[in-house]
Design a protein around this motif. Structure first.
Motif, PDB file in Angstrom:
ATOM      1  N   THR A  84       0.854  -1.180   0.000  1.00 51.54           N
ATOM      2  CA  THR A  84       0.000   0.000   0.000  1.00 51.54           C
ATOM      3  C   THR A  84       0.898   1.241   0.000  1.00 51.54           C
ATOM      4  N   GLY A  85       0.571   2.195  -0.857  1.00 48.78           N
ATOM      5  CA  GLY A  85       1.364   3.410  -0.976  1.00 48.78           C
ATOM      6  C   GLY A  85       2.392   3.373  -2.094  1.00 48.78           C
ATOM      7  N   ASP A  86       2.667   2.188  -2.648  1.00 48.73           N
ATOM      8  CA  ASP A  86       3.624   2.089  -3.757  1.00 48.73           C
ATOM      9  C   ASP A  86       3.122   2.861  -4.967  1.00 48.73           C
ATOM     10  N   GLU A  87       4.065   3.401  -5.727  1.00 51.40           N
ATOM     11  CA  GLU A  87       3.750   4.043  -7.002  1.00 51.40           C
ATOM     12  C   GLU A  87       3.832   2.981  -8.093  1.00 51.40           C
ATOM     13  N   VAL A  88       2.815   2.953  -8.949  1.00 51.82           N
ATOM     14  CA  VAL A  88       2.759   1.984 -10.046  1.00 51.82           C
ATOM     15  C   VAL A  88       2.437   2.708 -11.342  1.00 51.82           C
ATOM     16  N   GLU A  89       2.758   2.020 -12.447  1.00 54.65           N
ATOM     17  CA  GLU A  89       2.386   2.540 -13.751  1.00 54.65           C
ATOM     18  C   GLU A  89       1.668   1.435 -14.520  1.00 54.65           C
ATOM     19  N   PRO A  90       0.681   1.805 -15.339  1.00 61.35           N
ATOM     20  CA  PRO A  90       0.006   0.806 -16.154  1.00 61.35           C
ATOM     21  C   PRO A  90       0.933   0.331 -17.269  1.00 61.35           C
ATOM     22  N   VAL A  91       0.991  -0.991 -17.472  1.00 64.92           N
ATOM     23  CA  VAL A  91       1.761  -1.562 -18.586  1.00 64.92           C
ATOM     24  C   VAL A  91       0.826  -2.466 -19.383  1.00 64.92           C
ATOM     25  N   TYR A  92       0.870  -2.309 -20.696  1.00 68.00           N
ATOM     26  CA  TYR A  92      -0.004  -3.053 -21.601  1.00 68.00           C
ATOM     27  C   TYR A  92       0.466  -4.497 -21.726  1.00 68.00           C
ATOM     28  N   ALA A 110     -12.201  -9.573 -25.718  1.00 71.54           N
ATOM     29  CA  ALA A 110     -10.904  -8.901 -25.772  1.00 71.54           C
ATOM     30  C   ALA A 110     -10.084  -9.460 -24.617  1.00 71.54           C
ATOM     31  N   TRP A 111      -8.863  -9.870 -24.869  1.00 74.65           N
ATOM     32  CA  TRP A 111      -8.027 -10.519 -23.850  1.00 74.65           C
ATOM     33  C   TRP A 111      -6.897  -9.628 -23.370  1.00 74.65           C
ATOM     34  N   ASP A 112      -6.702  -8.501 -24.034  1.00 74.73           N
ATOM     35  CA  ASP A 112      -5.607  -7.607 -23.673  1.00 74.73           C
ATOM     36  C   ASP A 112      -6.068  -6.580 -22.645  1.00 74.73           C
ATOM     37  N   GLY A 113      -5.105  -5.854 -22.102  1.00 69.80           N
ATOM     38  CA  GLY A 113      -5.413  -4.823 -21.118  1.00 69.80           C
ATOM     39  C   GLY A 113      -4.159  -4.352 -20.423  1.00 69.80           C
ATOM     40  N   TYR A 114      -4.330  -3.858 -19.211  1.00 69.37           N
ATOM     41  CA  TYR A 114      -3.221  -3.283 -18.455  1.00 69.37           C
ATOM     42  C   TYR A 114      -3.040  -3.985 -17.118  1.00 69.37           C
ATOM     43  N   ARG A 115      -1.795  -4.120 -16.722  1.00 70.94           N
ATOM     44  CA  ARG A 115      -1.418  -4.522 -15.374  1.00 70.94           C
ATOM     45  C   ARG A 115      -0.690  -3.344 -14.741  1.00 70.94           C
ATOM     46  N   PHE A 116      -0.617  -3.347 -13.417  1.00 71.96           N
ATOM     47  CA  PHE A 116       0.080  -2.275 -12.693  1.00 71.96           C
ATOM     48  C   PHE A 116       1.446  -2.761 -12.244  1.00 71.96           C
ATOM     49  N   GLU A 117       2.473  -2.022 -12.641  1.00 72.42           N
ATOM     50  CA  GLU A 117       3.860  -2.385 -12.349  1.00 72.42           C
ATOM     51  C   GLU A 117       4.480  -1.371 -11.404  1.00 72.42           C
ATOM     52  N   PRO A 118       5.124  -1.832 -10.318  1.00 68.82           N
ATOM     53  CA  PRO A 118       5.792  -0.887  -9.424  1.00 68.82           C
ATOM     54  C   PRO A 118       6.846  -0.066 -10.173  1.00 68.82           C
ATOM     55  N   VAL A 119       6.888   1.216  -9.838  1.00 73.17           N
ATOM     56  CA  VAL A 119       7.828   2.141 -10.490  1.00 73.17           C
ATOM     57  C   VAL A 119       9.167   2.031  -9.805  1.00 73.17           C
TER      58      VAL A 119
END
Length: 119
Positions: A84-92, A110-119
């Protein structure tokens, strides 16, 4: 592909976008959330996932700050090393789940989308 949110006349932003905003107005602008970073509000790891979804599957609720307006989203995380509190960015990603698993015809979804990756 964009992670598209809608802004409405009253300044509120919705993700996913809806044809009618909280004030009853139509969207006036689209915003690509994939251009922003977000903060992890909370997260959990599911160990009993639906067919075709990776196991374990870490999910996060995140909050974007778009011009001072908070926008929340839920999605898979790229890692289970999340706090909790981590900064993340969306990655396709091309496939959030395996298209051949489950009962739906793969071509119907549709099977694609975004996951959240720690910055």
């Amino acid at each position: 592909m964009t992670m598209e949110a809608y802004r409405y006349e009253d300044g509120s932003i919705s993700y996913p976008g809806h044809p009618v905003g909280p004030d009853g107005s139509e969207p006036v602008e689209t915003i690509d959330l994939s251009e922003y970073t977000a903060e992890v509000i909370t997260w959990t790891t599911s160990t009993a996932t639906p067919p075709g979804v990776r196991e374990p599957n870490t999910l996060a609720i995140v909050e974007f700050d778009v011009d001072g307006e908070p926008v929340r989203a839920i999605g898979q995380a790229t890692s289970d090393d999340l706090e909790t509190g981590d900064e993340v960015e969306p990655v396709y990603v091309d496939e959030l789940r395996e298209p051949g698993a489950g009962i739906r015809e793969p071509e119907s979804q549709a099977w694609d989308g975004y996951r959240f990756e720690p910055v």
